[in-house]
Design an enzyme around this catalytic site. Sequence first.
Site, PDB file in Angstrom:
ATOM      1  N   HIS A   7       0.942   4.810 -10.199  1.00 41.08           N
ATOM      2  CA  HIS A   7       0.979   4.181 -11.280  1.00 41.08           C
ATOM      3  C   HIS A   7      -0.432   4.132 -12.025  1.00 41.08           C
ATOM      4  O   HIS A   7      -1.633   4.662 -11.304  1.00 41.08           O
ATOM      5  CB  HIS A   7       1.206   2.659 -11.109  1.00 41.08           C
ATOM      6  N   HIS A  51      -7.426   5.575 -14.028  1.00 37.92           N
ATOM      7  CA  HIS A  51      -7.500   6.611 -12.874  1.00 37.92           C
ATOM      8  C   HIS A  51      -6.097   6.254 -12.326  1.00 37.92           C
ATOM      9  O   HIS A  51      -5.533   5.169 -12.217  1.00 37.92           O
ATOM     10  CB  HIS A  51      -8.412   6.639 -12.072  1.00 37.92           C
TER      11      HIS A  51
HETATM   12  P1  ATP Z   1      -4.037  -1.720  -0.493  1.00 32.38           P
HETATM   13  O1  ATP Z   1      -4.896  -2.691  -0.949  1.00 32.38           O
HETATM   14  O2  ATP Z   1      -2.986  -2.293   0.618  1.00 32.38           O
HETATM   15  O3  ATP Z   1      -4.292  -0.442   0.005  1.00 32.38           O
HETATM   16  P2  ATP Z   1      -3.028  -1.231  -3.144  1.00 32.38           P
HETATM   17  O4  ATP Z   1      -4.509  -1.127  -3.577  1.00 32.38           O
HETATM   18  O5  ATP Z   1      -2.414   0.065  -3.539  1.00 32.38           O
HETATM   19  O6  ATP Z   1      -2.704  -1.213  -1.613  1.00 32.38           O
HETATM   20  P3  ATP Z   1      -2.886  -3.697  -4.445  1.00 32.38           P
HETATM   21  O7  ATP Z   1      -4.165  -4.149  -3.425  1.00 32.38           O
HETATM   22  O8  ATP Z   1      -2.079  -4.741  -4.524  1.00 32.38           O
HETATM   23  O9  ATP Z   1      -2.391  -2.477  -3.886  1.00 32.38           O
HETATM   24  O10 ATP Z   1      -3.452  -3.296  -5.893  1.00 32.38           O
HETATM   25  C1  ATP Z   1      -2.618  -3.034  -6.805  1.00 32.38           C
HETATM   26  C2  ATP Z   1      -3.362  -2.262  -7.785  1.00 32.38           C
HETATM   27  O11 ATP Z   1      -4.424  -3.076  -8.483  1.00 32.38           O
HETATM   28  C3  ATP Z   1      -3.966  -1.045  -7.449  1.00 32.38           C
HETATM   29  O12 ATP Z   1      -3.758   0.303  -8.473  1.00 32.38           O
HETATM   30  C4  ATP Z   1      -5.015  -1.269  -7.033  1.00 32.38           C
HETATM   31  O13 ATP Z   1      -6.131  -0.138  -7.238  1.00 32.38           O
HETATM   32  C5  ATP Z   1      -5.475  -2.162  -8.096  1.00 32.38           C
HETATM   33  N1  ATP Z   1      -6.531  -3.218  -7.771  1.00 32.38           N
HETATM   34  C6  ATP Z   1      -6.528  -3.854  -6.458  1.00 32.38           C
HETATM   35  N2  ATP Z   1      -7.759  -4.791  -6.246  1.00 32.38           N
HETATM   36  C7  ATP Z   1      -8.180  -4.633  -7.573  1.00 32.38           C
HETATM   37  C8  ATP Z   1      -9.639  -5.167  -7.895  1.00 32.38           C
HETATM   38  N3  ATP Z   1     -10.048  -6.016  -7.232  1.00 32.38           N
HETATM   39  N4  ATP Z   1      -9.975  -4.887  -9.093  1.00 32.38           N
HETATM   40  C9  ATP Z   1      -9.366  -4.106  -9.862  1.00 32.38           C
HETATM   41  N5  ATP Z   1      -8.266  -3.375  -9.326  1.00 32.38           N
HETATM   42  C10 ATP Z   1      -7.586  -3.524  -8.384  1.00 32.38           C
END
Ligand code: ATP
Length: 180
Positions: free
Chosen positions: A40, A123
């Site tokens: 995504h 990205h």
């Molecule tokens: P994990 O953290 O368990 O590796 P994930 O990062 O794919 O899994 P989430 O942390 O729920 O899942 O994040 C969902 C989306 O939001 C992802 O695209 C992630 O890169 C983005 N994201 C997560 N945390 C942040 C943040 N603090 N700032 C900006 N984008 C974020």
Amino acid sequence: MRLFIAIDFHAEFRMKLVALRDELRMESMQGRFTPSENLHLTLAFLGECDDKQLGEAKSAMDRVEFKPFSIHIGRIDRFRRRGGDLWWAGVSENQPLTQLHAELTDNLREAGFQIEKRRFSPHITLGREIVTNASPRLIEKFGQTVESVKLMKSERIAGKMVYTSIYEKSSRSSSLLNQS
Ligand code: ATP
Ligand code: MG
């Protein structure tokens, strides 16, 4: 619930991303690669939300107006991390996307969400904790049309990340915009 707003992909575009991911996997000694269904493009990360914030997020989405536009992938690159890099497919410079992101994050901030202030660098994460000798590179361009943005719920179920679309805001074609 943990929420974020993202662009979801069409099957053909997703398949091309999967091919990039698999190529990278072949070139890597180690890494956690994104499952196909989890690919995504994040527009805004909302974090943990209650029901009131869920409503506010939907209303912030309802208040963005955009026409269908195209996104293109033109390169793969990485963010350096200790213990293994995060590799991503980069979305080429894109005015409608930049504008959509700006309007959405403005609306979300007005509603009280703390949205990161860093410059938006669109990205698509292909994998994390990757150890490889591969180099960032330009790739043959491919793209798709974006017709909507989705509010996604992020959960860890049996050790796996599961993203579920819980709300969708569609674009309006220009003819419809002219009528209103
Ligand atoms: P994990 O953290 O368990 O590796 P994930 O990062 O794919 O899994 P989430 O942390 O729920 O899942 O994040 C969902 C989306 O939001 C992802 O695209 C992630 O890169 C983005 N994201 C997560 N945390 C942040 C943040 N603090 N700032 C900006 N984008 C974020
Ligand atoms: Mg995360």
